[in-house]
Design a protein around this motif. Structure first.
Motif, mmCIF file in Angstrom:
data_model
loop_
_atom_site.group_PDB
_atom_site.id
_atom_site.type_symbol
_atom_site.label_atom_id
_atom_site.label_comp_id
_atom_site.label_asym_id
_atom_site.label_seq_id
_atom_site.Cartn_x
_atom_site.Cartn_y
_atom_site.Cartn_z
ATOM 1 N N UNK A 126 -23.375 28.744 7.575
ATOM 2 C CA UNK A 126 -23.170 27.398 7.470
ATOM 3 C C UNK A 126 -23.742 26.397 8.483
ATOM 4 N N UNK A 127 -24.883 25.370 8.171
ATOM 5 C CA UNK A 127 -25.350 24.487 9.356
ATOM 6 C C UNK A 127 -24.584 23.267 9.292
ATOM 7 N N UNK A 128 -24.294 22.665 8.169
ATOM 8 C CA UNK A 128 -23.968 21.523 7.971
ATOM 9 C C UNK A 128 -22.316 21.345 7.878
ATOM 10 N N UNK A 129 -21.745 21.897 8.894
ATOM 11 C CA UNK A 129 -20.294 22.001 8.963
ATOM 12 C C UNK A 129 -19.583 20.515 8.693
ATOM 13 N N UNK A 161 -11.891 25.371 7.606
ATOM 14 C CA UNK A 161 -10.985 26.493 8.003
ATOM 15 C C UNK A 161 -11.128 27.544 7.235
ATOM 16 N N UNK A 162 -11.276 27.568 6.016
ATOM 17 C CA UNK A 162 -11.264 28.746 5.105
ATOM 18 C C UNK A 162 -12.559 29.477 5.220
ATOM 19 N N UNK A 191 -2.442 32.922 6.599
ATOM 20 C CA UNK A 191 -2.930 32.553 8.012
ATOM 21 C C UNK A 191 -3.138 31.097 8.154
ATOM 22 N N UNK A 192 -3.504 30.382 7.306
ATOM 23 C CA UNK A 192 -3.676 28.846 7.366
ATOM 24 C C UNK A 192 -2.445 28.179 6.717
ATOM 25 N N UNK A 205 -1.635 28.224 -4.361
ATOM 26 C CA UNK A 205 -2.419 27.313 -5.123
ATOM 27 C C UNK A 205 -3.674 26.491 -4.851
ATOM 28 N N UNK A 206 -3.201 25.951 -3.677
ATOM 29 C CA UNK A 206 -4.226 25.071 -2.974
ATOM 30 C C UNK A 206 -5.279 26.027 -2.503
ATOM 31 N N UNK A 207 -5.186 26.953 -1.845
ATOM 32 C CA UNK A 207 -6.032 27.978 -1.473
ATOM 33 C C UNK A 207 -7.087 28.422 -2.651
ATOM 34 N N UNK A 208 -6.303 28.762 -3.852
ATOM 35 C CA UNK A 208 -7.314 28.953 -4.962
ATOM 36 C C UNK A 208 -8.290 27.786 -5.361
#
Length: 123
Positions: free
Chosen positions: A46-49, A58-59, A75-76, A81-84
């Motif tokens: 990824x170049x456009x963080x 973060x993911x 870890x985060x 459900x939010x991570x999905x």
């Protein structure tokens, strides 16, 4: 400013509600097959963080090596459900690839592996 207000401001980070991270969505737009043991890995550099939401970034940083959805959640410290939903966003953008682990039925049986090992030893 009262002392109580200062304490509330200091801890505001963890008070962010999960639905604010997903824009109110409860299911991923893409990647409906994601479950807690799905493996996620970055698909490109990824170049456009700056264009990413902080949680997406973060993911993506954690996915430089393969990691399960459950591990990302732990870890985060973000609900599963939010991570999905967030991983689904990254899949749709082409930033990560996600797949379910191979089922046990796809692995060779022990007697087949033993036969291969015996053949190699005879060489």
């Amino acid at each position: 400013m009262s002392p109580a207000a200062g304490r509330l401001d200091e801890g505001a980070g963890p008070l962010v509600r999960p639905y604010t991270m997903t824009g109110g969505r409860t299911r991923p737009a893409v990647g409906a097959g994601l479950d807690m043991i799905s493996i996620v890995v970055a698909a490109r550099e990824r170049v456009d963080w700056g264009e990413l939401q902080p949680e997406h970034a973060r993911i993506l940083r954690r996915c430089r090596t393969p990691v399960s959805v459950a591990e990302l959640s732990a870890q985060l410290d973000i609900p599963l459900t939010v991570v999905k939903v967030l991983v689904g966003d990254l899949v749709a953008a082409g930033d990560v690839a996600a797949r379910a682990p191979a089922p046990a039925a796809d692995h060779p049986e022990a007697h087949v592996l033993q036969a291969v090992l015996d053949g190699i030893r005879r060489l």
